[in-house]
Motif scaffolding. Structure first.
Motif: not given
Length: 275
Positions: A101-111, A126-129, A131-139, A255-258
């Motif tokens: 799930g490495l790149h999916l985690d990066g996608l959520a953090d980047l969003a 925010v990206m180091k937090d 937890s996953t926020g609303a932008f990350g979940v929706v993305t 996170d940018v790479f993922g």
């Protein structure tokens, strides 16, 4: 982007970064690429920039392997009579399992980071937090939903469909080389971004795009143009997102790479699924 599980490969967040490799080798680069970007039970012995530069350039080959497995899983489930959505969701799950799930985690953090509308420091916080926020979940929902819907349509075409899935996964990993091209710095000291930022000559991502577009001619039966167009659309998505992320962050991190990788995969799959 969180690091690989303990015992399977180097944690990008804790890698120490010598300026140059003393003796970079291609076998070492292959091991590093597999250990970083898959669940292969390998431990890289070298994590210097020289080896990382070569390993990143080989990442699309890892994508081909993972995408081939994902496509095969979906095709096999369809052959067993599984509904398309079920096969697609399990295919997405297989892809996540094969990469931790490495790149999916990066996608959520980047969003979440891009959605914070803060400066670089705020974005990194925010990206180091964890937890996953609303932008990350929706993305994640949109990306994984698109992949799950597209996978049965693509892999269901048989062997060439599996090739098309592998092509999409390879295109995602080829985006790494664009994110790490010469002139792009790291957003923070340490981690995967600092290890590989600025290591890739622009000819590497361009070469991969041309090669994958060539393979794409075979990806969609009866439509020689559709596979190459999918590669071009995916590459454009990678360029646009990477440019925006680098502009906001001041450089790249894991996170940018993922995030760029998953958007690229999703774009390629969506295009080859059409029709």
């Amino acid at each position: 982007m969180t690091g690989p599980d303990a015992g399977s490969g180097p944690d990008p967040a804790s890698v120490r970064l010598p300026a140059h490799a003393e003796h970079p080798s291609w076998p070492g680069a292959v091991t590093l690429a597999l250990s970083l970007f898959s669940v292969a039970p390998l431990r890289a012995r070298a994590t210097d920039r020289g080896t990382a530069r070569r390993g990143l350039a080989l990442a699309p080959l890892v994508g081909l392997l993972i995408g081939g497995v994902v496509g095969g899983v979906v095709l096999g489930l369809l052959a067993l009579g599984a509904p398309g959505l079920l096969a697609g969701l399990l295919g997405v799950g297989a892809g996540a399992a094969l990469t931790r799930g490495l790149h999916l985690d990066g996608l959520a953090d980047l969003a979440d980071g891009l959605g914070s509308y803060g400066g670089p420091e705020r974005m990194l916080a925010v990206m180091k937090d964890p937890s996953t926020g609303a932008f990350g979940v929706v993305t994640l929902v949109i990306a994984l939903g698109t992949q799950a819907a597209a996978l049965p349509a693509v892999a269901g075409r048989g062997g060439l469909g599996v090739l098309a899935v592998a092509l999409a996964w390879a295109a995602g990993r080829a985006s790494f080389t664009w994110c790490a091209r010469h002139g792009v710095g790291a957003a923070a000291a340490g981690g995967l971004g600092a290890l590989v930022a600025g290591t890739q000559h622009v000819a590497v991502p361009v070469g991969w795009a041309v090669a994958l577009a060539g393979v794409g001619v075979l990806a969609v039966p009866g439509r020689l143009w559709q596979g190459p167009v999918a590669v071009v659309v995916a590459a454009l998505a990678a360029v646009v997102l990477a440019r925006h992320a680098v502009k906001r962050l001041g450089g790249v991190n894991g996170d940018v790479f993922g995030g760029v990788c998953e958007v690229t995969v999703t774009a390629a799959l969506a295009v080859v699924a059409l029709g």
